[in-house]
Design an enzyme around this catalytic site. Sequence first.
Site, PDB file in Angstrom:
ATOM      1  N   HIS B  58       0.847  -1.186   0.000  1.00  0.00           N
ATOM      2  CA  HIS B  58       0.000   0.000   0.000  1.00  0.00           C
ATOM      3  C   HIS B  58       0.884   1.238   0.000  1.00  0.00           C
ATOM      4  O   HIS B  58       1.699   1.425   0.885  1.00  0.00           O
ATOM      5  CB  HIS B  58      -0.925   0.008   1.214  1.00  0.00           C
ATOM      6  N   GLU B  61       1.765   3.770   3.026  1.00  0.00           N
ATOM      7  CA  GLU B  61       2.313   3.246   4.277  1.00  0.00           C
ATOM      8  C   GLU B  61       3.835   3.299   4.249  1.00  0.00           C
ATOM      9  O   GLU B  61       4.516   2.261   4.245  1.00  0.00           O
ATOM     10  CB  GLU B  61       1.759   1.835   4.501  1.00  0.00           C
ATOM     11  N   ARG B 118      -3.293   4.707  -2.045  1.00  0.00           N
ATOM     12  CA  ARG B 118      -3.136   3.386  -1.441  1.00  0.00           C
ATOM     13  C   ARG B 118      -2.938   2.276  -2.475  1.00  0.00           C
ATOM     14  O   ARG B 118      -2.146   1.347  -2.270  1.00  0.00           O
ATOM     15  CB  ARG B 118      -4.395   3.090  -0.622  1.00  0.00           C
ATOM     16  N   HIS B 189       2.875  -3.527   6.743  1.00  0.00           N
ATOM     17  CA  HIS B 189       1.918  -2.450   6.473  1.00  0.00           C
ATOM     18  C   HIS B 189       1.934  -1.431   7.607  1.00  0.00           C
ATOM     19  O   HIS B 189       2.636  -1.589   8.594  1.00  0.00           O
ATOM     20  CB  HIS B 189       0.497  -3.025   6.406  1.00  0.00           C
ATOM     21  N   GLU B 263       1.182  -4.664  11.073  1.00  0.00           N
ATOM     22  CA  GLU B 263       0.725  -3.278  10.936  1.00  0.00           C
ATOM     23  C   GLU B 263       1.555  -2.473  11.932  1.00  0.00           C
ATOM     24  O   GLU B 263       1.414  -2.645  13.144  1.00  0.00           O
ATOM     25  CB  GLU B 263      -0.768  -3.154  11.257  1.00  0.00           C
TER      26      GLU B 263
END
Lengths: 313, 328
Positions: B58, B61, B118, B189, B263
């Site tokens: 993405h 990020e 994104r 991410h 994440e």
Amino acid sequence: MLCAHWSRLRRVSSRSCCATALRSTHSSTRLSSSPERIMKTFCSVWLLLSVVELSPAQEPPLACRGAAGPAPPQPETAEDMASTGDLEPTHYPARRAAQVALHYLNTRHGSPFRVFGLQQVHKASAEDVEAGGRKYKLDFSVTDWASGSAGPALRCSADVLFPRTERHSAPDVKLRCEALQQINRTVQEEEAFYQKHIPPDSAVSARDIPDSYGNMSEEMQPFWRLARVAASFIMLRESSENTEFNMVQMASVTQQESSEEQLMLEFVVLLHDLPSQEIVQWKLLASWSPDRGVRVLQTEWQPRCPHATKPPN
Amino acid sequence: HTMDEISAWMNQMERENPDVVSSMIYGKTYEDRNITLLKIGFESTTPKKAVWMDCGIHAREWIAPAFCQHFVKEILGSYKSDSKVNTLFKNLDFYITPVLNMDGYIYSWKEYTTRLWRKSRSPGTGDCTCFGTDLNRNFYANWGMVGISRDCCSDIYNGPTALSEPEAKAVTDFLGAYQNEMLCYLTIHSYGQLILVPYGHPNISAPNYDELMEVGLAAAKAITAVHGKSYKVGTPPDILYANSGSSRDFARLIGIPYSFTFELRDEGNYGFILPEDQIQPTCEEAYQGAMSIINYVHDKNFKSAAITVTATLWTTLTALYISSANVF
């Protein structure tokens, strides 16, 4: 057939609306040609209708994608969403409800020197209520972002009621936090900040805070926090069990003429909704003073056109 | 770092460490860029087991590609002196893609208004006037079932068909080719401070879910030990939101036993636009988390050294216990 035409018309008009809107951001643009004038009138009416539609139930027009009412589908987790009783505190239903309570807390107690963030959910439960809503009971801790990791954690409990109505309506929050009055009130900083910017010659204006690389100057921090607190009003209002909002950037701040001894600030904020991953743009007018805290006077959903970048043929 | 800087740095890593680093181009992006990974480990005549890491699926990020670079820097800087890393280099090959969605990443660097892009940069098909497909919804893993949007302007648009995106296809083909060697799949991410285990669909469970949770929780603990940040562990339907078509799910479905999504920071304070002073600490803690998983996976598959030590320890303890029991 009609629908196809309508959606095509919407798309065409939304693209040109965007262009026109961008061109006449702060109005008083004298348009020379009549097609442009017609377009402007059409767009103004269009946008006006959209704004009128927006208040009070903020249903955004379908101009330019970036749905402000993020339309995620059905609730995904069968267990937490449907079940009544205890919820797993680390799972998202409890966390989303706690975030809503946080937004409420920030609208009440946020300031240029205080923004609360969720530290941890300790206990959570949910039950369906009459009139088809869902009430969450939460026990959680919050910290003040402004004081960083050094700050103490406040224990809070909240009831968050998500109504389940045809059209979206704001959740209802009842909140109790211990020792709220006792935490270090940042009186001096607030007063200094207020005194610095209340005089008529103060005309603060900035864009993209933080910038793309995450930089934010010291002077901008209180404005960013004010934007975050003001955005909390919107995030609170727009939240549902299927959304999870954060503010990812203060796109702009423009100080307006002070009124009734309140700092008047016009913000454009970018919100991020986790489930839909959409970036949602809102323009808002907020007031602040150390005594009255933050009030939001006007909000306006703004279409974003980052996706629709295919140039018109 | 810009894509150009990262590409230059990748070349530099290869040049400066020729005995352990080689690069591989394994696909092309929509805009025709070469998708490149760094293969890191000691040379071997026999096929080696492998660990995969990709960053930047993405575009917005940015902390993720930063972490991939940090990870590479760390292992290259420690394999000579650190015996654990040295053993990893001996038994494993690391396949690391610092920026998978190069088109999107470059686009997000273009200007302030594109910072929050994104998806990929493929143009919409048919009636669609919007660009991009969410690469992490485009994989052949319950594609289109949940947590997606069929609106091509949506940030979770899963593409006209599964694997419509060349970036997703590149990863799919590579993992397919290395299916038997690949022990671990890590995809990086932001934001959220989470370690996600398969699957994104609420109704299916990975057969080794319990083990994945254990390994994930151990990694979260390792992360917290560095700077005190807490990371939650669980499946997306539990701790984030249900989704389908993710690369992590695909990896698990084709049999890669250990598949995790990281994440990274933060939890929503700044979100994607993380302050510069948090880059280093985020990378440091994530490194410990990743290593925790990699070491576990390694030790499980290469018992020799570990087992001798453990066996000796247990034998000694048992002997002590028996001898002390006999006293009574």
